[in-house]
Design a protein around this motif. Structure first.
Motif, mmCIF file in Angstrom:
data_model
loop_
_atom_site.group_PDB
_atom_site.id
_atom_site.type_symbol
_atom_site.label_atom_id
_atom_site.label_comp_id
_atom_site.label_asym_id
_atom_site.label_seq_id
_atom_site.Cartn_x
_atom_site.Cartn_y
_atom_site.Cartn_z
ATOM 1 N N GLU A 60 1.228 -1.244 -0.339
ATOM 2 C CA GLU A 60 0.470 0.325 -0.307
ATOM 3 C C GLU A 60 0.649 1.058 0.032
ATOM 4 O OE1 GLU A 60 -3.100 -0.042 3.323
ATOM 5 O OE2 GLU A 60 -3.364 -1.584 2.526
ATOM 6 N N LYS A 61 1.928 1.081 0.605
ATOM 7 C CA LYS A 61 2.795 2.075 0.357
ATOM 8 C C LYS A 61 3.175 2.581 -0.333
ATOM 9 C CE LYS A 61 6.447 3.885 4.057
ATOM 10 N NZ LYS A 61 7.426 2.870 4.798
ATOM 11 N N ASP A 62 4.414 1.380 -1.226
ATOM 12 C CA ASP A 62 4.620 1.970 -2.593
ATOM 13 C C ASP A 62 3.639 2.137 -3.103
ATOM 14 O OD1 ASP A 62 6.939 0.809 -1.817
ATOM 15 O OD2 ASP A 62 7.000 -1.167 -2.089
ATOM 16 N N GLU A 63 2.509 1.022 -3.895
ATOM 17 C CA GLU A 63 1.369 2.131 -4.558
ATOM 18 C C GLU A 63 0.678 3.678 -3.922
ATOM 19 O OE1 GLU A 63 -1.912 -0.963 -3.422
ATOM 20 O OE2 GLU A 63 -1.041 -2.358 -5.096
ATOM 21 N N LYS A 67 1.423 6.589 -6.842
ATOM 22 C CA LYS A 67 0.449 7.904 -7.239
ATOM 23 C C LYS A 67 0.959 9.016 -6.946
ATOM 24 C CE LYS A 67 -3.313 4.110 -6.528
ATOM 25 N NZ LYS A 67 -4.590 3.941 -5.542
ATOM 26 N N GLN A 68 1.469 9.143 -5.517
ATOM 27 C CA GLN A 68 1.776 10.900 -5.114
ATOM 28 C C GLN A 68 2.812 10.882 -6.979
ATOM 29 O OE1 GLN A 68 0.589 12.173 -2.745
ATOM 30 N NE2 GLN A 68 1.280 14.049 -3.994
ATOM 31 N N ASP A 72 2.343 14.251 -8.893
ATOM 32 C CA ASP A 72 3.945 15.674 -8.569
ATOM 33 C C ASP A 72 3.710 15.486 -9.760
ATOM 34 O OD1 ASP A 72 3.364 15.382 -5.856
ATOM 35 O OD2 ASP A 72 5.128 14.052 -5.111
ATOM 36 N N GLU A 73 4.263 14.133 -10.727
ATOM 37 C CA GLU A 73 4.905 14.976 -12.207
ATOM 38 C C GLU A 73 3.641 15.577 -12.430
ATOM 39 O OE1 GLU A 73 5.762 10.836 -13.820
ATOM 40 O OE2 GLU A 73 8.044 10.951 -12.352
ATOM 41 N N ARG A 74 2.248 15.610 -12.878
ATOM 42 C CA ARG A 74 1.309 15.844 -13.804
ATOM 43 C C ARG A 74 1.034 17.651 -13.826
ATOM 44 N NH1 ARG A 74 -2.807 17.989 -12.941
ATOM 45 N NH2 ARG A 74 -3.272 17.513 -10.815
#
Length: 194
Positions: A60-63, A67-68, A72-74
């Protein structure tokens, strides 16, 4: 004869008492072995469940991190487009210059990550970071994009303060709190001076 019968009865009584004692102690021992076996099986099951929970937490942490990272890139892309428009005529808005000056302070004196500086510059007191600087997201993006800083080296300087901690703790702290990228964090860990 009466004396012999009495001795025989006492002897038989002792045999019976010792037999009962021996049988009950053997039963207790067997019961203890059974209890130990049950406890060991419970511990093994609990350990498996705990390991499963830890694996799920890590997943979950890796997912969440992934996602973050995508979000952030967007946002970074949108901000860069806005900065490009705002500076197209060669004039750099005063807010951008002030944000850059503040960003230089954070990187030079506090060894902060690019992402941390961006969030600090663009946050207000209403946001997550206390005492955010309140610059526009575009000004913050301009500032972090125009810092002449090697963020891998920033990570090395920052990690030095945490060298007495466990490497896993350091890694999580550098990524989740200090907001360095995984690449910057791994670089810093490799160059950690113990």
């Amino acid at each position: 004869m009466k004396k012999n019968i009495t001795i025989l009865l006492v002897g038989l009584s002792l045999v019976v008492v010792f037999g009962i004692y021996y049988y009950s102690s053997k039963k207790d021992s067997s019961s203890k072995k059974q209890d130990t076996k049950v406890t060991t099986e419970q511990n093994t099951q609990e350990k498996k469940e705990t390991e499963k929970q830890i694996d799920n937490y890590k997943k979950e942490k890796d997912e969440k991190r992934e996602k973050q990272k995508i979000e952030d890139e967007r946002i970074e892309k949108e901000n860069r487009e806005a900065v490009k428009k705002a500076t197209a005529n060669g004039n750099i808005p005063q807010e951008y210059k002030e944000a850059l000056k503040k960003a230089q302070h954070y990187s030079h004196y506090m060894y902060r990550s690019k992402k941390w500086i961006y969030y600090q510059l663009s946050s207000t007191n209403k946001d997550e970071l206390v005492n955010g600087d309140g610059f526009s997201k575009e000004a913050a993006q301009y500032a972090v994009d125009n810092l002449n800083v090697d963020f891998k080296e920033q990570a090395v300087k920052k990690i030095d303060g945490y060298k007495n901690f466990d490497l896993k703790q350091i890694r999580d702290f550098m990524i989740d709190v200090e907001l360095f990228s995984e690449e910057e964090t791994e670089y810093a860990i490799k160059h950690l001076k113990k």
